[in-house]
Design a protein around this motif. Structure first.
Motif, mmCIF file in Angstrom:
data_model
loop_
_atom_site.group_PDB
_atom_site.id
_atom_site.type_symbol
_atom_site.label_atom_id
_atom_site.label_comp_id
_atom_site.label_asym_id
_atom_site.label_seq_id
_atom_site.Cartn_x
_atom_site.Cartn_y
_atom_site.Cartn_z
ATOM 1 N N ASP A 66 0.834 -1.413 -0.173
ATOM 2 C CA ASP A 66 -0.044 0.074 -0.139
ATOM 3 C C ASP A 66 0.914 1.127 0.004
ATOM 4 O OD1 ASP A 66 0.942 -0.130 2.587
ATOM 5 O OD2 ASP A 66 -0.994 -0.421 3.443
ATOM 6 N N VAL A 67 2.125 0.926 -0.359
ATOM 7 C CA VAL A 67 3.005 2.210 -0.194
ATOM 8 C C VAL A 67 3.246 2.570 -1.755
ATOM 9 C CG1 VAL A 67 5.261 3.166 0.060
ATOM 10 C CG2 VAL A 67 4.143 1.529 2.022
ATOM 11 N N ALA A 68 3.142 3.964 -2.163
ATOM 12 C CA ALA A 68 3.282 4.390 -3.592
ATOM 13 C C ALA A 68 4.283 5.723 -3.606
ATOM 14 C CB ALA A 68 2.111 4.648 -4.101
ATOM 15 N N VAL A 69 5.002 5.571 -4.542
ATOM 16 C CA VAL A 69 5.998 6.999 -4.607
ATOM 17 C C VAL A 69 5.060 8.048 -5.150
ATOM 18 C CG1 VAL A 69 7.674 7.940 -5.714
ATOM 19 C CG2 VAL A 69 8.132 5.720 -4.851
ATOM 20 N N GLY A 70 4.788 9.154 -4.426
ATOM 21 C CA GLY A 70 4.123 10.213 -5.218
ATOM 22 C C GLY A 70 4.878 10.923 -6.404
ATOM 23 N N LYS A 74 10.397 14.069 -3.810
ATOM 24 C CA LYS A 74 11.686 14.299 -4.444
ATOM 25 C C LYS A 74 12.330 12.613 -4.325
ATOM 26 C CE LYS A 74 12.282 19.016 -2.527
ATOM 27 N NZ LYS A 74 13.097 19.744 -1.466
ATOM 28 N N PRO A 75 13.375 12.630 -5.091
ATOM 29 C CA PRO A 75 14.145 11.424 -5.307
ATOM 30 C C PRO A 75 14.675 10.920 -3.856
ATOM 31 C CG PRO A 75 14.761 12.549 -7.168
ATOM 32 C CD PRO A 75 14.012 13.385 -6.392
ATOM 33 N N SER A 76 15.081 11.757 -3.062
ATOM 34 C CA SER A 76 15.794 11.445 -1.942
ATOM 35 C C SER A 76 14.640 11.048 -1.049
ATOM 36 C CB SER A 76 16.561 12.802 -1.277
ATOM 37 O OG SER A 76 15.719 13.848 -1.387
ATOM 38 N N GLN A 77 13.735 11.633 -0.883
ATOM 39 C CA GLN A 77 12.579 11.221 -0.183
ATOM 40 C C GLN A 77 12.020 9.786 -0.339
ATOM 41 O OE1 GLN A 77 9.769 14.543 -0.876
ATOM 42 N NE2 GLN A 77 10.054 15.593 0.799
ATOM 43 N N ALA A 78 11.845 9.713 -1.832
ATOM 44 C CA ALA A 78 11.244 8.298 -2.205
ATOM 45 C C ALA A 78 12.290 7.331 -1.738
ATOM 46 C CB ALA A 78 11.182 8.338 -3.743
ATOM 47 N N LEU A 79 13.566 7.537 -1.899
ATOM 48 C CA LEU A 79 14.623 6.580 -1.571
ATOM 49 C C LEU A 79 14.351 6.110 0.107
ATOM 50 C CD1 LEU A 79 17.949 7.261 -3.456
ATOM 51 C CD2 LEU A 79 16.567 5.173 -3.444
ATOM 52 N N ARG A 80 14.147 7.069 0.926
ATOM 53 C CA ARG A 80 14.058 7.119 2.273
ATOM 54 C C ARG A 80 13.066 6.426 2.631
ATOM 55 N NH1 ARG A 80 16.170 12.576 2.643
ATOM 56 N NH2 ARG A 80 14.038 13.169 2.981
ATOM 57 N N ARG A 81 11.798 6.775 2.269
ATOM 58 C CA ARG A 81 10.511 6.349 2.644
ATOM 59 C C ARG A 81 9.991 5.030 2.017
ATOM 60 N NH1 ARG A 81 7.350 12.222 2.189
ATOM 61 N NH2 ARG A 81 8.340 13.489 3.589
ATOM 62 N N GLY A 82 10.232 4.912 0.729
ATOM 63 C CA GLY A 82 9.569 3.836 -0.016
ATOM 64 C C GLY A 82 10.697 2.816 -0.779
ATOM 65 N N ARG A 83 11.897 3.112 -0.149
ATOM 66 C CA ARG A 83 12.968 2.122 -0.685
ATOM 67 C C ARG A 83 12.715 0.757 -0.737
ATOM 68 N NH1 ARG A 83 18.865 2.663 1.494
ATOM 69 N NH2 ARG A 83 18.755 0.402 1.971
ATOM 70 N N LYS A 84 12.327 0.273 0.233
ATOM 71 C CA LYS A 84 12.057 -1.271 0.466
ATOM 72 C C LYS A 84 10.729 -1.960 0.409
ATOM 73 C CE LYS A 84 16.571 -1.758 1.573
ATOM 74 N NZ LYS A 84 17.532 -2.436 0.657
ATOM 75 N N ASN A 85 9.638 -0.980 0.335
ATOM 76 C CA ASN A 85 8.229 -1.580 0.077
ATOM 77 C C ASN A 85 7.289 -0.907 -0.684
ATOM 78 O OD1 ASN A 85 8.191 0.625 1.859
ATOM 79 N ND2 ASN A 85 7.321 -0.201 3.544
ATOM 80 N N SER A 86 7.807 0.145 -1.275
ATOM 81 C CA SER A 86 7.010 0.904 -2.478
ATOM 82 C C SER A 86 6.895 -0.303 -3.670
ATOM 83 C CB SER A 86 7.526 2.108 -2.927
ATOM 84 O OG SER A 86 8.536 2.201 -3.746
ATOM 85 N N SER A 87 5.675 0.279 -4.294
ATOM 86 C CA SER A 87 5.501 -0.612 -5.608
ATOM 87 C C SER A 87 6.443 -0.472 -6.598
ATOM 88 C CB SER A 87 4.228 -0.061 -6.114
ATOM 89 O OG SER A 87 4.051 1.026 -6.567
ATOM 90 N N MET A 88 7.047 0.758 -6.575
ATOM 91 C CA MET A 88 8.153 1.077 -7.712
ATOM 92 C C MET A 88 9.497 0.351 -7.268
ATOM 93 S SD MET A 88 9.873 4.788 -8.621
ATOM 94 C CE MET A 88 8.380 5.531 -9.348
ATOM 95 N N TRP A 89 9.759 0.440 -6.023
ATOM 96 C CA TRP A 89 11.031 -0.206 -5.753
ATOM 97 C C TRP A 89 10.890 -1.792 -5.689
ATOM 98 C CZ3 TRP A 89 15.949 0.507 -3.901
ATOM 99 C CH2 TRP A 89 16.563 -0.484 -3.388
ATOM 100 N N LEU A 90 9.827 -2.376 -5.357
ATOM 101 C CA LEU A 90 9.494 -3.924 -5.549
ATOM 102 C C LEU A 90 9.488 -4.348 -7.047
ATOM 103 C CD1 LEU A 90 6.663 -4.203 -2.839
ATOM 104 C CD2 LEU A 90 8.903 -4.930 -2.534
#
Length: 353
Positions: A66-70, A74-90
């Motif tokens: 249920d985690v999605a990158v907005g 910012k790229p740095s925010q996306a890496l910190r918040r969703g690095r391991k469990n966002s749809s993009m990262w997975l």
């Protein structure tokens, strides 16, 4: 039985997420029945869309998050918040693990570049990734890169872009030695930034067997089809892309306004609507949707965030072709051929300096 092409989709990426991603995948599946999909995102939202497409559902596996990158993250925010469990990262990680041959996302470009670079790592000798796309021209299609993955670049970076773009063109267009031009403000040798002039010297001195360097190409030469591959650093390349897309929409608006101004114009449209339809398709950026992020240890395709289902299907098909024709192997072969193109660039750079 031929091996299936498995594609990982960031189902939450883009302006509307699954509402476009799922119908787009369904369109692509009809054209390429040998495709399987891994769908990453909210299983409830994905499931509601999949229920409309039984064939796609049978060819897909859903991985819930249920985690999605907005789109504004910012790229740095996306890496910190969703690095391991966002749809993009997975979805990217599925390519790293060998579970999929390519990932396609309509999500935040900066985040996609940052995550892909962090997760997949760069190919040996490549410092930065580049976005490459197929560009319709008056002579057919060309490959244009970099369209904005990173900004700036020295001469060796431009040489690397030339080699990777040539690999993509050879795969897509079945060319043994694609013609390569460097985007510049003029065709004369003394024009342009020092990095572009130095890259031209290197490409001439190297005389690589896998590409035919033809010199500088001006902006109007892209649409004219002066080269099979047009190379630029990301700042200029992105401006060229957005200017061309904006001009295409402007022309279509002008045509529509002109047709609606009089009864005679509307009658003329009815008589020539087949030609107008062809023109619309040629000018529609969605028909050429899907940029390949080159230079990584894996294949990543970026779709426009605001595309429709047909446009997203085009991006999926770009990914399909990159896997089907083994782009990654082709790039590695061209980079390492005859002692390595980038090593040759360094040697040539030392010789001309």
């Amino acid at each position: 039985m031929p091996q299936k092409v498995r594609i990982a989709l960031d189902a939450m990426g883009g302006d509307v997420g699954a509402a476009v991603v799922i119908p787009g995948a369904a369109i692509s599946l009809k054209r390429h029945p040998d495709t399987e999909f891994l769908l990453f995102g909210d299983s409830v939202l994905i499931g509601a869309e999949l229920a409309k497409y039984p064939e796609l559902k049978a060819a897909s596996r859903v991985v819930h998050t249920d985690v999605a990158v907005g789109m504004d993250d910012k790229p740095s925010q996306a890496l910190r918040r969703g690095r391991k469990n966002s749809s993009m990262w997975l979805a990217i990680d599925a390519v790293k693990k060998g579970e999929a041959g390519v990932v396609v996302s309509a999500g935040n470009t900066g985040a996609l570049v940052a995550m892909a670079r962090f997760c997949l790592r760069m190919l040996a000798g490549i410092d930065r990734p580049a976005l490459a796309a197929v560009w319709p021209t008056m002579r057919g299609d060309s490959v244009v890169l970099d369209l904005g993955a990173t900004i700036g670049g020295d001469a060796r970076h431009l040489v690397a872009l030339s080699v990777m773009g040539s690999a993509m063109a050879s795969v897509l267009f079945n060319l043994e030695r694609p013609k390569v031009g460097l985007l510049n403000i003029g065709v004369e040798e003394m024009k342009g930034h020092e990095e572009i002039r130095e890259a031209a010297e290197l490409l001439r001195a190297m005389n690589l067997p896998q590409l035919d360097y033809i010199g500088f190409v001006e902006g109007d030469g892209i649409g004219r089809g002066d080269a099979d591959v047009i190379v630029s650093e990301g700042f200029s390349g992105n401006i060229a892309l957005k200017a061309t897309e904006g001009t295409a929409r402007q022309i279509m608006t002008f045509l529509r306004d002109a047709i609606e101004k009089s009864l005679l114009a509307r009658i003329g449209y009815l008589l020539a609507r087949g030609a107008f339809r062809q023109l619309r398709d040629k000018l529609d950026p969605g028909k050429s949707n899907g940029s390949v992020l080159l230079g990584l240890n894996g294949i990543v395709v970026k779709s426009h965030g605001g595309t429709d289902a047909e446009g997203f299907a085009s991006a999926v098909e770009v990914g399909y072709e990159m896997v089907h024709y083994d782009l990654l192997t082709k790039i590695n072969q061209m980079l390492n051929r005859d002692g390595g193109a980038l090593k040759q660039a360094q040697t040539a750079q030392e010789a001309v300096s």
